[in-house]
Design an enzyme around this catalytic site. Structure first.
Site, PDB file in Angstrom:
ATOM      1  N   GLU A 178      10.999 -12.847   5.196  1.00  0.00           N
ATOM      2  CA  GLU A 178      12.116 -12.338   5.729  1.00  0.00           C
ATOM      3  C   GLU A 178      11.400 -11.235   6.574  1.00  0.00           C
ATOM      4  OE1 GLU A 178      14.223  -8.323   5.146  1.00  0.00           O
ATOM      5  OE2 GLU A 178      14.677  -9.579   3.385  1.00  0.00           O
ATOM      6  N   GLY A 197       8.710  -8.365   4.761  1.00  0.00           N
ATOM      7  CA  GLY A 197       7.846  -7.222   5.821  1.00  0.00           C
ATOM      8  C   GLY A 197       8.073  -7.440   7.348  1.00  0.00           C
ATOM      9  N   CYS A 240      16.315  -3.453   5.806  1.00  0.00           N
ATOM     10  CA  CYS A 240      16.202  -4.885   6.645  1.00  0.00           C
ATOM     11  C   CYS A 240      17.565  -5.024   7.211  1.00  0.00           C
ATOM     12  CB  CYS A 240      15.837  -6.068   6.007  1.00  0.00           C
ATOM     13  SG  CYS A 240      16.739  -6.197   4.192  1.00  0.00           S
ATOM     14  N   GLU A 291       0.863  -1.304   0.016  1.00  0.00           N
ATOM     15  CA  GLU A 291       0.102  -0.109   0.004  1.00  0.00           C
ATOM     16  C   GLU A 291       0.732   1.194  -0.141  1.00  0.00           C
ATOM     17  OE1 GLU A 291      -0.617  -1.955   4.225  1.00  0.00           O
ATOM     18  OE2 GLU A 291      -0.307  -2.686   2.114  1.00  0.00           O
ATOM     19  N   GLU A 319      13.818  -5.528  16.297  1.00  0.00           N
ATOM     20  CA  GLU A 319      14.075  -4.689  15.529  1.00  0.00           C
ATOM     21  C   GLU A 319      13.137  -3.189  15.792  1.00  0.00           C
ATOM     22  OE1 GLU A 319      14.015  -4.144  10.605  1.00  0.00           O
ATOM     23  OE2 GLU A 319      12.605  -5.339  11.436  1.00  0.00           O
ATOM     24  N   GLY A 338       4.300 -11.278   8.831  1.00  0.00           N
ATOM     25  CA  GLY A 338       4.750 -12.636   8.489  1.00  0.00           C
ATOM     26  C   GLY A 338       3.828 -13.945   9.058  1.00  0.00           C
TER      27      GLY A 338
END
Length: 500
Positions: free
Chosen positions: A245, A221, A282, A169, A369, A226
């Site tokens: 990932e 993402g 990432c 999006e 993260e 996920g």
């Protein structure tokens, strides 16, 4: 029916209505077309697939200016960054064309009939074949290289699998433009309808992974996103692989010798790496382990000086920016944490942040993260305490080591801790930047990835292949790669590897 809007993240204004979200019926039709296309692609040889990938790269190159402008309007990543990403994307398609031409990815193996210590052996011929249609989920932070024309699409098509891509999006207009270009190139090459399909909307993504024609899912993402997809896949009557990932802190370790030798360079490079692309990589190094004492102080001071000079950056969308703000406050609120430096506060951007904590105060929240331009420096006392801290880390896509002269590695326990928790170890450099090559690995244990496979490089194609053996098959029933007279690809014949 909900419209899909292309939004300028710099202003929050709607740039265009890209179209409506894809309905359940439209998702089903796209998957059905992909299933038919899969059967058509199976009739084509490797050379045709390689030429198709090159034609797709040429089609993207021909519309470079339009792609970069559209992506910049939707992501605020800037023409220079996006131009480089498009170059990478086209190279990636051509790289996989070369992988297909070379043919080794098929693992073609022939065991002729004959006697063995166990008795007579039948004629056995094995190779890897395409699994079928693949669902690809575009990434927010790479509108080209990890989205509609990106690595998952390139490797799936190289394997012989059609793709149904769920557009992100954050960049729907870019996704639409790239999909149109790929489809036009496919049609010109004589590919069957359904080779490349595109759907919009979260409900469409959920419908997509449930469709029985889909044989694998590639996702880049958040961990939460996920996990939601994996839960949906688990409800399917027939399970399929999910290649995700997800999240990565990508630790960086600076030894005492390295800090003493080049503190200024390490500090500046670290700041550049964790703020690159507004910290939306990432592979962003989110944790830096720096020794206590004067040498480590110099690294932190150099990093702080570089951070204070960083201009504010616009993040990919308002939701990501808000989540970043919350994440920074959560980190700063951890006991023993100090806010060391911040970048220039300029609207409408987000200022980079550098935090510092002693290893004894390292919390579980710091091991997660935080997407955006923030990093935490962890001060350690000695190699033993460093090894203890590193053993707490989750798995990551990367780990980085800065060592001094004649110091090839860490103390053994610390070295093993990193090797057990990373998919790629970078020496005396920075992890932001993933080369597309034969030896590359972009993956890791949970939560960096849920797969032993890579999503970048030649072996990414392995995700969308399955082994198939033919026993005592007539010549006409065999694929060309397994016929005795075939040359031009490496094969293992009766246990001996025969080069092309």
């Amino acid at each position: 029916m909900t419209d899909v809007h292309s939004i300028d993240p710099r202003t929050g204004e709607v740039l265009a209505v890209v179209g409506p979200e894809t309905t359940d019926e439209q998702v089903d039709a796209a998957c059905d077309r992909a299933a038919v296309a899969y059967r058509g692609i199976r009739e084509r040889d490797r050379r045709w697939r390689a030429d198709l990938l090159r034609a797709m790269a040429d089609a993207l190159e021909a519309r470079r200016d339009a792609i970069v402008a559209t992506a910049d309007a939707e992501t605020a990543l800037g023409p220079a960054r996006l131009g480089g990403e498009l170059t990478r994307t086209c190279y990636q398609l051509r790289f996989f064309a070369g992988v297909v031409d070379e043919g080794g990815f098929l693992e073609a193996t022939i065991d002729h009939a004959g006697p063995t210590p166990m008795g007579p052996r039948p004629d056995l011929r094995r190779m890897l074949v395409a699994t079928g249609p693949v669902a690809v989920f575009g990434a927010s932070n790479f509108p080209l290289a990890f989205s509609v024309p990106g690595g998952d699409t390139a490797s799936a098509l190289a394997a012989g699998c059609p793709v149904v891509v769920k557009a992100h999006e954050s960049h729907p207009a870019t996704s639409r433009l790239c999909a149109d270009l790929l489809r036009a190139a496919a049609a010109a090459a004589g590919a069957p309808e359904g080779t490349v399909e595109l759907v919009f909307g979260r409900a469409a993504g959920a419908r997509l992974v449930r469709h029985p024609a889909i044989t694998a899912v590639g996702f880049t993402g958040s961990q939460r996103g996920g996990e939601a997809l994996m839960a949906l896949i688990a409800e399917r009557p027939a399970p399929i692989p999910f290649y995700g990932e997800l999240g990565s802190v990508n630790p960086m370790v600076v030894t005492e010798a390295a800090a003493g030798e080049r503190a200024a360079a390490i500090g500046a490079g670290f700041a550049d790496s964790f703020t690159l692309g507004a910290g939306q990589f990432c592979t962003k190094p989110g944790l830096a382990f720096v020794p206590s004492g004067p040498a480590g102080d110099a690294v932190v001071a150099a990093t702080a000086a570089a951070v204070r000079d960083k201009p504010a950056a616009v993040m990919l969308n308002a939701g990501i920016a808000a989540a970043f703000g919350r994440g920074v406050e959560e980190l700063a609120a951890q006991a023993g944490t100090a806010r060391v430096a911040a970048g220039r506060p300029e609207a409408p951007g987000i200022a980079a942040e550098l935090l510092e904590v002693d290893e004894a105060d390292l919390t579980d929240r710091m091991l997660e993260e935080t997407f955006g331009p923030v990093a935490v420096v962890v001060r350690y006392r000695d190699p033993v305490s460093l090894a203890t801290a590193l053993r707490r880390l989750p798995s990551s896509l990367t780990a980085t080591l800065h060592t001094g002269p004649g110091e090839p590695a860490l103390e053994p326990a610390a070295q093993r801790a990193l090797e057990e928790r990373a998919g790629r170890i970078v020496y005396n450099g920075y992890p932001t930047g993933v080369a597309v090559s034969w030896a590359q690995h972009h993956g890791g244990g949970w939560p960096a990835s849920n797969s032993l496979h890579t999503s970048v490089g030649a072996t990414a194609i392995r995700r969308f292949l399955r082994p198939l053996t033919w026993q005592d098959a007539p010549e006409a029933a065999l694929p060309a790669e397994l016929r005795d007279a075939t040359t031009g690809l490496p094969r293992r014949i009766d246990g001996v590897l025969i080069p092309a």
